[in-house]
Write an enzyme that holds these catalytic residues in place. Structure first.
Site, mmCIF file in Angstrom:
data_model
loop_
_atom_site.group_PDB
_atom_site.id
_atom_site.type_symbol
_atom_site.label_atom_id
_atom_site.label_comp_id
_atom_site.label_asym_id
_atom_site.label_seq_id
_atom_site.Cartn_x
_atom_site.Cartn_y
_atom_site.Cartn_z
ATOM 1 N N LYS A 14 0.803 -1.224 0.000
ATOM 2 C CA LYS A 14 0.000 0.000 0.000
ATOM 3 C C LYS A 14 0.836 1.274 0.000
ATOM 4 C CE LYS A 14 -3.684 -2.543 0.268
ATOM 5 N NZ LYS A 14 -4.538 -2.736 -0.928
ATOM 6 N N LYS A 74 1.028 4.992 -5.050
ATOM 7 C CA LYS A 74 1.561 3.646 -5.293
ATOM 8 C C LYS A 74 2.296 3.586 -6.620
ATOM 9 C CE LYS A 74 -2.376 1.427 -2.943
ATOM 10 N NZ LYS A 74 -3.523 2.302 -3.272
ATOM 11 N N GLU A 164 -6.542 -2.503 -10.457
ATOM 12 C CA GLU A 164 -7.568 -2.362 -11.487
ATOM 13 C C GLU A 164 -8.265 -1.008 -11.381
ATOM 14 O OE1 GLU A 164 -9.263 -6.726 -12.549
ATOM 15 O OE2 GLU A 164 -9.943 -5.881 -10.646
#
Length: 216
Positions: A14, A74, A164
């Site tokens: 994360k 990220k 995604e």
């Protein structure tokens, strides 16, 4: 490290340590994992866009805006980022390129063997074209490559995050994907987690074996 340990220890990172970069030798192995991934009838219906500098990561991050902005850090703080794309069609030129590469790599003992492979692969492509699900089929192959990349990263001690959550239209505009016959499937960040990554300290949670397995 044995496979079971790798599977238990890998997780979706994360937060990344922006100051740590993957060694070139490790990156080469991860790229090999993508290139050597299996695909149905060896169609290799994919393309991988790799960001290894700030400019490249910023381009991929154009897809992580608005509702998907939680993924921006990220992407920007990772060492490397890969945008896995699936081909939206498999035109004759692509199929011929695959066939010629197979021949160059010594996979055909005769012209008959080459022709047999051409017919078999072409038959599957036609099957999915007629069913109208070829893009879904090629995306499944891209996800096979995703699995190989994640497992390889875990085995090499590399942290990874599959995402995604992105704006496909924004990525299309940035990279001209549709014009190239490509559709974005998934983004994967690669690198080393930061000390602030809460997920690194959490135990893995999966349903019990007797829930997910049954005997045929």
């Amino acid at each position: 490290m044995d496979l079971s340990t790798v599977l238990r220890q890998r997780y979706a990172t994360k937060a990344y340590d922006s100051g740590r970069r993957l060694p070139d030798a490790v990156v080469a192995q991860l790229m090999a994992a993508l290139r050597d991934s299996p695909s149905s009838v060896n169609a290799q219906p994919w393309h991988f866009i790799v960001a290894d500098d700030e400019a490249g990561k910023a381009r991929i991050a154009t897809g992580a805006t608005g509702a998907f902005s939680y993924n921006t850090s990220k992407i920007l703080n990772a060492s490397h980022v890969v945008l896995l794309c699936a081909r939206t069609s498999l035109p004759p030129a692509h199929l011929l390129a695959v066939l010629d590469q197979e021949q160059a790599d010594g996979r055909f003992a005769s012209e008959e063997a080459r022709e047999g492979q051409r017919k078999t692969r072409g038959g599957y492509v036609t099957l999915h074209e007629e069913a109208g699900d070829l893009p879904a089929w090629t995306q499944k192959q891209a996800y096979i490559a995703l699995g190989f990349l994640l497992l390889s990263a875990g085995a090499l001690g590399v942290d990874a995050t599959p995402m995604e959550g992105f704006d496909a239209g924004a990525l299309d505009a940035t990279f001209g994907l549709a014009d190239k016959g490509l559709a974005p499937a998934v983004i994967v960040s690669l690198g080393y987690h930061a000390e602030t990554d809460f997920n690194a300290r959490l135990p893995k949670s999966r349903l019990a074996a007797d829930v997910v397995f049954s005997r045929a």
